[in-house]
Design a protein around this motif. Structure first.
Motif, PDB file in Angstrom:
ATOM      1  N   GLY A 262      -5.364  10.934 -50.437  1.00  0.00           N
ATOM      2  CA  GLY A 262      -4.136  10.843 -51.022  1.00  0.00           C
ATOM      3  C   GLY A 262      -4.163  10.527 -52.464  1.00  0.00           C
ATOM      4  O   GLY A 262      -5.143  10.296 -53.091  1.00  0.00           O
ATOM      5  N   ASP A 263      -3.023  10.473 -53.183  1.00  0.00           N
ATOM      6  CA  ASP A 263      -3.012  10.157 -54.716  1.00  0.00           C
ATOM      7  C   ASP A 263      -3.577   8.711 -54.731  1.00  0.00           C
ATOM      8  O   ASP A 263      -2.773   7.818 -54.410  1.00  0.00           O
ATOM      9  CB  ASP A 263      -1.457  10.251 -55.050  1.00  0.00           C
ATOM     10  CG  ASP A 263      -1.482  10.253 -56.568  1.00  0.00           C
ATOM     11  OD1 ASP A 263      -2.663   9.865 -57.333  1.00  0.00           O
ATOM     12  OD2 ASP A 263      -0.414  10.679 -57.033  1.00  0.00           O
ATOM     13  N   PRO A 264      -4.740   8.629 -55.615  1.00  0.00           N
ATOM     14  CA  PRO A 264      -5.087   7.160 -55.816  1.00  0.00           C
ATOM     15  C   PRO A 264      -4.052   6.271 -56.550  1.00  0.00           C
ATOM     16  O   PRO A 264      -4.171   5.141 -56.496  1.00  0.00           O
ATOM     17  CB  PRO A 264      -6.233   7.276 -56.544  1.00  0.00           C
ATOM     18  CG  PRO A 264      -6.218   8.684 -57.119  1.00  0.00           C
ATOM     19  CD  PRO A 264      -5.488   9.512 -56.010  1.00  0.00           C
TER      20      PRO A 264
ATOM     21  N   TRP B 129     -13.473  18.980 -65.447  1.00  0.00           N
ATOM     22  CA  TRP B 129     -12.579  17.758 -65.263  1.00  0.00           C
ATOM     23  C   TRP B 129     -11.888  17.928 -64.203  1.00  0.00           C
ATOM     24  O   TRP B 129     -11.196  16.898 -63.602  1.00  0.00           O
ATOM     25  CB  TRP B 129     -11.786  17.598 -66.478  1.00  0.00           C
ATOM     26  CG  TRP B 129     -12.679  17.220 -67.686  1.00  0.00           C
ATOM     27  CD1 TRP B 129     -13.345  15.822 -67.887  1.00  0.00           C
ATOM     28  CD2 TRP B 129     -13.027  18.074 -68.705  1.00  0.00           C
ATOM     29  NE1 TRP B 129     -14.118  15.834 -68.912  1.00  0.00           N
ATOM     30  CE2 TRP B 129     -13.868  17.221 -69.626  1.00  0.00           C
ATOM     31  CE3 TRP B 129     -12.576  19.292 -69.121  1.00  0.00           C
ATOM     32  CZ2 TRP B 129     -14.161  17.805 -70.941  1.00  0.00           C
ATOM     33  CZ3 TRP B 129     -13.079  19.811 -70.309  1.00  0.00           C
ATOM     34  CH2 TRP B 129     -13.971  19.029 -71.205  1.00  0.00           C
ATOM     35  N   GLY B 130     -12.070  18.921 -63.210  1.00  0.00           N
ATOM     36  CA  GLY B 130     -11.171  19.275 -62.054  1.00  0.00           C
ATOM     37  C   GLY B 130     -11.193  18.062 -61.186  1.00  0.00           C
ATOM     38  O   GLY B 130     -10.030  17.928 -60.473  1.00  0.00           O
ATOM     39  N   ASN B 131     -12.189  17.774 -60.769  1.00  0.00           N
ATOM     40  CA  ASN B 131     -12.481  16.681 -59.568  1.00  0.00           C
ATOM     41  C   ASN B 131     -11.884  15.369 -60.080  1.00  0.00           C
ATOM     42  O   ASN B 131     -11.990  14.629 -59.109  1.00  0.00           O
ATOM     43  CB  ASN B 131     -13.731  16.709 -59.267  1.00  0.00           C
ATOM     44  CG  ASN B 131     -14.277  17.995 -58.418  1.00  0.00           C
ATOM     45  OD1 ASN B 131     -13.335  18.619 -57.873  1.00  0.00           O
ATOM     46  ND2 ASN B 131     -15.583  18.295 -58.331  1.00  0.00           N
ATOM     47  N   ARG B 132     -11.690  15.240 -61.296  1.00  0.00           N
ATOM     48  CA  ARG B 132     -11.137  13.912 -61.660  1.00  0.00           C
ATOM     49  C   ARG B 132      -9.433  13.828 -61.679  1.00  0.00           C
ATOM     50  O   ARG B 132      -8.746  12.744 -62.131  1.00  0.00           O
ATOM     51  CB  ARG B 132     -11.490  13.541 -63.101  1.00  0.00           C
ATOM     52  CG  ARG B 132     -13.174  13.657 -63.667  1.00  0.00           C
ATOM     53  CD  ARG B 132     -13.212  13.375 -64.884  1.00  0.00           C
ATOM     54  NE  ARG B 132     -14.804  13.645 -65.188  1.00  0.00           N
ATOM     55  CZ  ARG B 132     -15.537  13.647 -66.333  1.00  0.00           C
ATOM     56  NH1 ARG B 132     -14.750  13.471 -67.456  1.00  0.00           N
ATOM     57  NH2 ARG B 132     -16.679  14.030 -66.437  1.00  0.00           N
ATOM     58  N   LEU B 133      -8.902  15.085 -61.672  1.00  0.00           N
ATOM     59  CA  LEU B 133      -7.757  15.116 -61.754  1.00  0.00           C
ATOM     60  C   LEU B 133      -7.037  15.286 -60.174  1.00  0.00           C
ATOM     61  O   LEU B 133      -7.755  15.306 -59.217  1.00  0.00           O
ATOM     62  CB  LEU B 133      -7.175  16.483 -62.281  1.00  0.00           C
ATOM     63  CG  LEU B 133      -7.688  16.572 -63.833  1.00  0.00           C
ATOM     64  CD1 LEU B 133      -7.432  17.850 -64.489  1.00  0.00           C
ATOM     65  CD2 LEU B 133      -7.143  15.586 -64.672  1.00  0.00           C
ATOM     66  N   ASN B 134      -5.652  14.879 -59.979  1.00  0.00           N
ATOM     67  CA  ASN B 134      -4.971  15.016 -58.917  1.00  0.00           C
ATOM     68  C   ASN B 134      -4.783  16.369 -58.637  1.00  0.00           C
ATOM     69  O   ASN B 134      -3.846  17.242 -59.339  1.00  0.00           O
ATOM     70  CB  ASN B 134      -3.635  14.303 -58.988  1.00  0.00           C
ATOM     71  CG  ASN B 134      -2.782  14.324 -57.627  1.00  0.00           C
ATOM     72  OD1 ASN B 134      -2.677  15.518 -57.074  1.00  0.00           O
ATOM     73  ND2 ASN B 134      -2.277  13.132 -57.278  1.00  0.00           N
TER      74      ASN B 134
ATOM     75  N   VAL C  99      -1.985  22.032 -59.195  1.00  0.00           N
ATOM     76  CA  VAL C  99      -1.405  23.086 -58.602  1.00  0.00           C
ATOM     77  C   VAL C  99      -0.183  23.362 -59.047  1.00  0.00           C
ATOM     78  O   VAL C  99       0.284  24.543 -59.543  1.00  0.00           O
ATOM     79  CB  VAL C  99      -1.768  23.193 -57.129  1.00  0.00           C
ATOM     80  CG1 VAL C  99      -0.818  24.168 -56.368  1.00  0.00           C
ATOM     81  CG2 VAL C  99      -3.194  23.395 -56.712  1.00  0.00           C
ATOM     82  N   ILE C 100       0.728  22.344 -58.987  1.00  0.00           N
ATOM     83  CA  ILE C 100       2.176  22.487 -59.353  1.00  0.00           C
ATOM     84  C   ILE C 100       2.198  22.814 -60.757  1.00  0.00           C
ATOM     85  O   ILE C 100       3.100  23.751 -61.234  1.00  0.00           O
ATOM     86  CB  ILE C 100       2.899  21.219 -59.092  1.00  0.00           C
ATOM     87  CG1 ILE C 100       2.901  20.918 -57.527  1.00  0.00           C
ATOM     88  CG2 ILE C 100       4.178  21.276 -59.634  1.00  0.00           C
ATOM     89  CD1 ILE C 100       3.615  19.556 -57.144  1.00  0.00           C
TER      90      ILE C 100
ATOM     91  N   ILE D 235      -8.502  25.879 -58.162  1.00  0.00           N
ATOM     92  CA  ILE D 235      -8.407  24.888 -57.304  1.00  0.00           C
ATOM     93  C   ILE D 235      -8.479  25.705 -55.875  1.00  0.00           C
ATOM     94  O   ILE D 235      -9.282  25.315 -54.820  1.00  0.00           O
ATOM     95  CB  ILE D 235      -7.036  24.437 -57.171  1.00  0.00           C
ATOM     96  CG1 ILE D 235      -6.986  23.413 -58.322  1.00  0.00           C
ATOM     97  CG2 ILE D 235      -6.718  23.700 -56.003  1.00  0.00           C
ATOM     98  CD1 ILE D 235      -7.726  22.321 -58.396  1.00  0.00           C
ATOM     99  N   SER D 236      -7.961  26.967 -55.792  1.00  0.00           N
ATOM    100  CA  SER D 236      -7.974  27.752 -54.556  1.00  0.00           C
ATOM    101  C   SER D 236      -9.513  28.008 -54.235  1.00  0.00           C
ATOM    102  O   SER D 236     -10.060  28.128 -52.969  1.00  0.00           O
ATOM    103  CB  SER D 236      -7.324  29.018 -54.693  1.00  0.00           C
ATOM    104  OG  SER D 236      -7.603  29.918 -55.635  1.00  0.00           O
TER     105      SER D 236
END
Length: 418
Positions: A17-19, A99-104, A109-110, A149-150
């Motif tokens: 979930g969102d940390p 840096w993608g894995n550091r982001l929500n 995506v939104i 992301i996809s």
């Protein structure tokens, strides 16, 4: 148009979930409400998002021709305009790789969907020139974010092969019918109608965001095929991936123009590209089902060199049968060989980091190809672009051959235990 490669490393994934929201991720009550990346809602959302991310690129040959007929651009200007959008895609993909894995993920995506939609709607009203180019660049930034992301999302699933097949089926089916119907659609509704449709579809895809995980923890398992190559050979391998995708970017941007320049009607060219996309489904699926059953190095040699031969069929003024054979061979082999290339490159490094770098090279190549092609089109034909494309194919094979031979030697010294 090609899709993401079958992942070279299987990962055991715990979605988060969102940390920034509520209890820590180790809380069982939180984990009960996490998104199951292997559930059908999540898988279908990844497939839809992957298609939305390439709405423009998958039908790029037809869009380039539309720029010529609707905006009255010369061929170099039309190809360059497509390259500007792909530059945005490439930059966003590079950012996400780093840096993608550091982001929500859900927020990313939104944001990507909103940015891509705004870019498409801005393209409707922007005057031709720098403002229109900026709108397409912004669209590319959103598209690249969604695509990154996809690609990762599909690769994280346990049944990656099945989900890749689903992704390819939707993606290439859209591409086939999109290229086939695009000349009629643009003639009836203009570029404004096309960009408006892209914008609406992108906003509708916001409905899938609730099924996107916020992030993930991955416990990597050993890839039995991986052998550690030197940094120099890793750079050579990445140069091979870049060279291959530069060739693809050049060819994909000019295919429609080559057909029209040979005296073929727009709809005849669209029909040939439609057929190539339908057949490409078979090429892509064959890479999924043949993986592990054929020599990866042999598949790479066949796919790259026969791809070069397919482009050679288009040099000059090809007849409709020859043009159809060339574009079908090119598209089928592209979708067949790219998963093998990316999978093999991942075998060159035991840390598992090569996939993100290889995907970045892929997007840089697909974005840089149209920009290079735009400088080779002077109104006298497409021979220079086609010959450069063929040369880049051959160069990519030579570059990849060196690390592949070293990997084979290391594998002979330390055979796989699986």
């Amino acid at each position: 148009m090609s899709a993401p490669a079958k992942p070279a490393r299987r990962q055991m994934v715990q979605l988060q979930g969102d940390p920034s929201e509520g209890p820590p991720m180790s809380d069982p009550e939180v984990l009960r409400h996490d998104i199951d990346v292997n559930g059908w809602p999540a898988v279908l959302s990844a497939v839809v998002l992957g298609t939305i991310g390439v709405l423009s690129f998958i039908i790029q040959p037809g869009i380039v021709q539309a720029y010529v007929t609707q905006l009255k651009l010369d061929e170099a200007g039309a190809v360059g305009l497509a390259g500007i959008e792909m530059l945005g895609v490439a930059l966003a993909t590079i950012f996400m790789a780093a840096w993608g894995n550091r982001l929500n993920w859900r927020h990313v995506v939104i944001g990507g969907l909103v940015i891509a939609a705004l870019g498409n709607f801005a393209s409707i009203v922007a005057p031709q020139g720098p403002a229109f180019e900026l709108a397409r660049f912004v669209t590319g930034l959103g598209e690249g974010t969604i695509t990154s992301i996809s690609f990762t999302f599909v690769g994280l699933t346990i049944k990656a092969e099945r989900n890749v097949a689903l992704y390819l089926t939707l993606l290439l089916t859209y591409g086939a019918f999109g290229l086939w119907y695009l000349p009629q659609f643009v003639a009836a509704f203009g570029l404004a109608g096309m960009f408006g449709a892209f914008g609406v579809l992108t906003l509708l895809a916001l409905a899938t965001a609730r099924f996107v995980p916020h992030g993930y923890d991955a416990e990597e398992m050993i890839n039995p095929e991986a052998r550690q190559l030197s940094r120099a050979l890793l750079l050579v391998a990445l140069a091979g991936v870049l060279s291959y995708n530069l060739a693809q970017g050049i060819a994909w941007a000019v295919l429609f123009l080559v057909g029209v320049g040979a005296g073929l009607g727009e709809q005849s060219v669209a029909d040939a590209l439609f057929l190539s996309q339908i057949l490409a489904v078979g090429g892509a699926l064959s890479s999924v089902f043949l993986a592990g059953h054929v020599s990866r190095n042999g598949a790479i040699a066949f796919g790259i060199l026969m791809g070069a031969a397919s482009i050679a069929l288009l040099v000059g003024r090809p007849s409709l049968p020859l043009f159809t054979a060339g574009v079908c061979g090119f598209n089928v082999l592209w979708n067949f060989v790219l998963p093998f290339i990316l999978g093999r490159v991942c075998d060159f490094d035991e840390s598992g980091r090569m996939m993100s770098f290889a995907i970045a090279m892929q997007m840089i190549g697909l974005g840089g190809g149209p920009i290079i092609a735009s400088h080779l089109l002077d109104g006298s034909g497409y021979r220079s672009a086609e010959l450069l494309c063929i040369a880049l194919f051959v160069a990519s094979f030579v570059l990849l051959l060196m690390p592949m031979r070293r990997h084979r030697a290391l594998s002979a010294l330390r055979p796989s235990t699986t």
